[in-house]
Design an enzyme around this catalytic site. Structure first.
Site, PDB file in Angstrom:
ATOM      1  N   MET A  80       0.798  -1.221   0.000  1.00 47.97           N
ATOM      2  CA  MET A  80       0.000   0.000   0.000  1.00 47.97           C
ATOM      3  C   MET A  80       0.833   1.275   0.000  1.00 47.97           C
ATOM      4  O   MET A  80       0.363   2.329   0.421  1.00 47.97           O
ATOM      5  CB  MET A  80      -0.959  -0.012   1.197  1.00 47.97           C
ATOM      6  CG  MET A  80      -1.880  -1.217   1.246  1.00 47.97           C
ATOM      7  SD  MET A  80      -2.832  -1.417  -0.274  1.00 47.97           S
ATOM      8  CE  MET A  80      -4.113  -0.212   0.015  1.00 47.97           C
TER       9      MET A  80
ATOM     10  N   HIS B 234      -4.253  -5.109  -8.700  1.00 54.66           N
ATOM     11  CA  HIS B 234      -5.105  -3.989  -8.310  1.00 54.66           C
ATOM     12  C   HIS B 234      -6.562  -4.456  -8.378  1.00 54.66           C
ATOM     13  O   HIS B 234      -6.960  -5.069  -9.378  1.00 54.66           O
ATOM     14  CB  HIS B 234      -4.877  -2.807  -9.259  1.00 54.66           C
ATOM     15  CG  HIS B 234      -5.734  -1.619  -8.978  1.00 54.66           C
ATOM     16  ND1 HIS B 234      -5.500  -0.754  -7.937  1.00 54.66           N
ATOM     17  CD2 HIS B 234      -6.845  -1.170  -9.604  1.00 54.66           C
ATOM     18  CE1 HIS B 234      -6.439   0.186  -7.940  1.00 54.66           C
ATOM     19  NE2 HIS B 234      -7.272  -0.053  -8.927  1.00 54.66           N
TER      20      HIS B 234
ATOM     21  N   GLU C  17      -8.686 -12.726  -7.322  1.00 52.75           N
ATOM     22  CA  GLU C  17      -7.267 -12.324  -7.261  1.00 52.75           C
ATOM     23  C   GLU C  17      -6.404 -13.541  -6.970  1.00 52.75           C
ATOM     24  O   GLU C  17      -5.332 -13.738  -7.564  1.00 52.75           O
ATOM     25  CB  GLU C  17      -7.054 -11.271  -6.174  1.00 52.75           C
ATOM     26  CG  GLU C  17      -7.695  -9.936  -6.447  1.00 52.75           C
ATOM     27  CD  GLU C  17      -7.419  -8.933  -5.335  1.00 52.75           C
ATOM     28  OE1 GLU C  17      -6.297  -8.943  -4.779  1.00 52.75           O
ATOM     29  OE2 GLU C  17      -8.317  -8.134  -5.035  1.00 52.75           O
TER      30      GLU C  17
HETATM   31  C1  GRF Z   1      -6.940  -6.364  -0.926  1.00 51.06           C
HETATM   32  O1  GRF Z   1      -7.816  -5.254  -0.916  1.00 51.06           O
HETATM   33  C2  GRF Z   1      -6.690  -6.773  -2.352  1.00 51.06           C
HETATM   34  O2  GRF Z   1      -7.833  -6.524  -3.147  1.00 51.06           O
HETATM   35  C3  GRF Z   1      -5.561  -5.876  -2.767  1.00 51.06           C
HETATM   36  O3  GRF Z   1      -4.785  -5.649  -1.597  1.00 51.06           O
HETATM   37  C4  GRF Z   1      -5.593  -5.879  -0.419  1.00 51.06           C
HETATM   38  C5  GRF Z   1      -4.946  -6.836   0.546  1.00 51.06           C
HETATM   39  O4  GRF Z   1      -4.550  -7.969  -0.146  1.00 51.06           O
HETATM   40  N1  GRF Z   1      -4.784  -6.491  -3.813  1.00 51.06           N
HETATM   41  P1  GRF Z   1      -3.677  -9.128   0.601  1.00 51.06           P
HETATM   42  O5  GRF Z   1      -4.660  -9.982   1.342  1.00 51.06           O
HETATM   43  O6  GRF Z   1      -2.716  -8.434   1.565  1.00 51.06           O
HETATM   44  O7  GRF Z   1      -2.996  -9.856  -0.510  1.00 51.06           O
END
Ligand code: GRF
Length: 194
Positions: A89, A108, A173
């Protein structure tokens, strides 16, 4: 191929990526790193025997370059061929991205080019879209804008909230990213549509 994965939280995508890299898979995980030393994904990665590293961005207030220089140390030491951002993030500077451009992937939670940035599910629902989904793309200096390597689509259902839609997208995902990584590591071209 040596794969490093960057996370910020639970790392559910990282887990699926690590678990997929077995047998005759052309890649192996060599590092899981996070900008948050408390990221739950770090313990999950360690539990799978993957080396981990954490560099807190909070130790570098208003110093993005300093944070990235610190992150580069364990990252370069792992000698990665491919970097996967997975629930990472932090926005990376152009300088950092350029070091790995062409071999850094990101997932994404929207059907890019729609909804780059945050709150993608609320925006898709508010727009009255019939579909949502996830995109794996090559990372370029512009946020969420690089060449698309794969996409997975889900329906937006009546009564969906951002939370119910997020859960439906996250499940896709977990299917999409491992398959795109395998093809990318094998040097295959084309865009994967799930
Ligand atoms: C989730 O919102 C996913 O959609 C985005 O990142 C967030 C956390 O993903 N890719 P993760 O469980 O840490 O992989």
């Amino acid at each position: 191929k040596r794969v490093a994965i960057l996370i910020s939280g639970g790392g559910s995508n990282m887990l699926r990526l690590v678990e997929s890299m077995t047998g005759d898979h052309p890649a192996r995980p060599v590092l899981v790193a996070s900008n948050d030393p408390q990221a739950a994904g770090l313990a999950r990665a360690a539990g799978l025997g993957v080396p981990t590293a954490a560099v807190s961005h909070r130790d570098f207030p208003r110093d993005r370059a300093g944070f990235e220089a610190a992150l580069l140390e364990p990252l370069l030491a792992a000698r990665p061929d491919i970097i996967c951002l997975a629930g990472f993030m932090r926005i990376l500077t152009a300088g950092f991205v350029r070091r790995f451009e062409g071999r850094m992937l990101n997932i994404h939670p929207s059907l890019l080019p729609k909804y780059p940035g945050l709150d993608t599910h609320a925006r898709a629902i508010a727009a009255g879209d019939a579909q949502a989904g996830a995109t794996v793309h090559l990372v370029t200096p512009e946020l969420d804008s690089g060449p698309i390597l794969g996409q997975a689509r889900v329906p937006i259902l009546p009564g969906d909230t951002p939370e119910t839609l997020a859960a439906r997208v996250l499940a896709q995902e977990h299917r999409l990213y491992p398959e795109v990584l395998r093809r990318f590591a094998a040097g295959e071209n084309g865009v994967l549509e799930l």
